[in-house]
Design a protein around this motif. Sequence first.
Motif, short mmCIF file in Angstrom:
data_model
loop_
_atom_site.label_atom_id
_atom_site.label_comp_id
_atom_site.label_asym_id
_atom_site.label_seq_id
_atom_site.Cartn_x
_atom_site.Cartn_y
_atom_site.Cartn_z
N ARG A 295 0.82 -1.20 -0.15
CA ARG A 295 0.09 0.07 -0.03
C ARG A 295 0.98 1.35 0.12
NH1 ARG A 295 -2.80 -1.12 3.83
NH2 ARG A 295 -1.71 -0.24 5.78
N ARG A 296 1.97 1.27 0.82
CA ARG A 296 2.74 2.29 0.88
C ARG A 296 3.52 2.48 -0.32
NH1 ARG A 296 3.54 7.10 1.27
NH2 ARG A 296 5.61 7.66 1.98
N LEU A 297 4.08 1.28 -0.99
CA LEU A 297 4.82 1.44 -2.32
C LEU A 297 3.74 2.20 -3.37
CD1 LEU A 297 7.28 0.76 -3.80
CD2 LEU A 297 6.14 -1.56 -4.20
N GLY A 298 2.51 1.78 -3.32
CA GLY A 298 1.72 2.39 -4.31
C GLY A 298 1.65 3.78 -4.05
N GLU A 299 1.53 4.15 -2.76
CA GLU A 299 1.56 5.80 -2.90
C GLU A 299 2.70 6.45 -3.02
OE1 GLU A 299 0.78 5.91 1.49
OE2 GLU A 299 -1.45 5.07 1.35
N ARG A 300 3.86 5.65 -2.86
CA ARG A 300 5.30 6.43 -3.39
C ARG A 300 5.27 6.47 -4.82
NH1 ARG A 300 9.59 5.16 1.28
NH2 ARG A 300 11.12 6.19 -0.31
N VAL A 301 4.59 5.58 -5.60
CA VAL A 301 4.57 6.03 -7.04
C VAL A 301 3.49 6.71 -7.65
CG1 VAL A 301 5.90 3.96 -7.45
CG2 VAL A 301 3.54 3.71 -7.49
N GLY A 302 2.67 7.11 -6.65
CA GLY A 302 1.47 8.21 -7.05
C GLY A 302 0.37 7.44 -7.37
N ARG A 303 0.17 6.07 -6.86
CA ARG A 303 -0.98 5.35 -7.12
C ARG A 303 -1.25 4.72 -5.93
NH1 ARG A 303 2.63 5.45 -11.01
NH2 ARG A 303 2.05 5.49 -13.24
N ASP A 304 -2.37 5.28 -5.16
CA ASP A 304 -2.72 4.80 -3.83
C ASP A 304 -3.88 3.28 -3.85
OD1 ASP A 304 -5.01 5.79 -4.85
OD2 ASP A 304 -5.47 7.53 -3.18
N TRP A 305 -3.93 3.11 -5.09
CA TRP A 305 -4.79 2.06 -5.62
C TRP A 305 -3.96 0.69 -6.04
CZ3 TRP A 305 -3.49 0.86 -10.37
CH2 TRP A 305 -3.00 2.02 -11.20
N LEU A 306 -2.86 1.00 -5.99
CA LEU A 306 -1.81 -0.11 -6.58
C LEU A 306 -1.78 -1.11 -5.68
CD1 LEU A 306 -0.09 -1.12 -9.18
CD2 LEU A 306 1.86 0.58 -8.20
N GLY A 307 -1.44 -0.86 -4.49
CA GLY A 307 -1.02 -1.84 -3.49
C GLY A 307 -1.50 -3.36 -3.47
N PRO A 308 -3.02 -3.29 -3.60
CA PRO A 308 -3.54 -4.80 -3.64
C PRO A 308 -3.06 -5.44 -5.01
CG PRO A 308 -5.17 -3.37 -3.02
CD PRO A 308 -4.11 -2.44 -3.53
N LEU A 309 -3.05 -4.72 -6.07
CA LEU A 309 -2.73 -5.45 -7.42
C LEU A 309 -0.90 -5.87 -7.16
CD1 LEU A 309 -4.18 -2.94 -9.88
CD2 LEU A 309 -4.92 -5.09 -9.07
N ALA A 310 -0.02 -4.91 -6.69
CA ALA A 310 1.28 -5.24 -6.61
C ALA A 310 1.27 -6.46 -5.38
CB ALA A 310 2.06 -4.25 -6.04
N ALA A 311 0.49 -6.68 -4.72
CA ALA A 311 0.73 -7.57 -3.58
C ALA A 311 0.54 -9.14 -4.13
CB ALA A 311 -0.16 -7.28 -2.42
#
Length: 469
Positions: A295-311
């Motif tokens: 979730r934090r990684l997604g925020e650091r790349v400007g995409r607060d919705w990315l976390g669950p997809l990356a996980a």
Amino acid sequence: MTRPGSVVAAGALRTVPLAGETTASLIGRAAARYGLPAAGVLRQWTCRNSPARLEGGGVRADAEVVLNEAGRGVLAKLCGVEPAVLARTLPAFTVDDPKISTGREAGLAQARWRAAGTVAGPAAFACRSCTARRTGQTVRAVRYLPRWERVCARHGRWLLDADADQPLEHLDLRGIPEVAAAQRRWSGVARRAGRAGAKPGQVFTLAHAVVARWWDEALHWEREEIWPRRLHQVAGGNAGTELQWWRVVGRDAVVYPEVVAVADALLDPAMAELVWRDSGAGRPRPLPADGAFCRRLGERVGRDWLGPLAAVDYGGPLIAWMGTVIRRRRGKGGPPGWRDDPWRLEREQQPATMAGQLRVLTAEQRSGGSGTSWRATVSAEHRFRIEQLIEEAREQLVELRGVRSGTTAEVARTLLTHLSDSAALIERSLVHTAAAAVSAGVAPQDVAAWSRLPARELAEIITAGQEED
């Protein structure tokens, strides 16, 4: 009229080398100084093989020349530059090849062709404007450039790989200043990597692999808005019908800011601590799909919705990095070696190069879809469903191990029940796979042949399966 050979031997015209230039590029520019084709100047050396060529027949721009000692002397005279200067500026100048540096003919000026990547690393086109400014020649030049130094900040250009079969030398970055800004930030990230005991190149390579996986998935991300804007910008405003081609050629430039951001995040001890907490710390548990790290990684790349997809990118380099961090924290990394190195990237996790992807794209255009990338054309959800069905079928079959005793009716019931269930699951996975292949552009007749079903029957099954889902 003066013979070309005598002009070259005299070294009448000085050709200034570029820092990091390939030897072959310098020879080509020296030939241009004398108004000669490169092939004419190359006769100064005995070439023991031929350069790699493009499918269309031309010599690849990343073709490199390795010289023996006598050959280096010839190049120095040709350019009117001291050998010591060439040794400082040309990475391949002092590279030895035993096939030409030893033996009875070692005293002859000899050369061998190699691919630049096998000599001193990745090669890219030099900025022509910078080349003209430094050498007075507005001609093509090729330099050894790592992938994190591809931005010409002075002219707002992304310098492209030289090994690909495509006509562009650079992409215009003037409309996306964040790419040049990312290169400026990278120097700080590289220093931080050094302080952490990691090689900056390895950190960048891992981060690039992580983001390249996201790039493959991004076509199916409805909320992704940043990359499409950048891609159309480097394509001149609109990629149009050449979207797939531009996705290949523009990928590294478009994702560069995210690569630097991910590299920075992976070096952050606070991020590693989030991985540890997500794993349950002292009480191990599976990594959650809504973990704090992703979730934090997604925020650091400007995409607060990315976390669950990356996980849930199982088998990808990010999950592998997280696993290594957890094992090292628990002291269960095993014997010293590469398995304990969080920055080591497995071969199968390395993203395809632009040259490789263009070859695939060409094959796809010729064969109607069969050359496309499975990951790029089939959504993560669809792939997950296929893999889930296959895994469920496998579990059904595994349960049949040892089912050999009991009454005939009991054994038959167990075998037939599990075989029937697994067959149904396999049939559903076949339907999903066939539908994905057809949607990706693979010829229906090919899919039918591989499925061992008549084309009409396959079409009916796919339609029925889609309606059922």
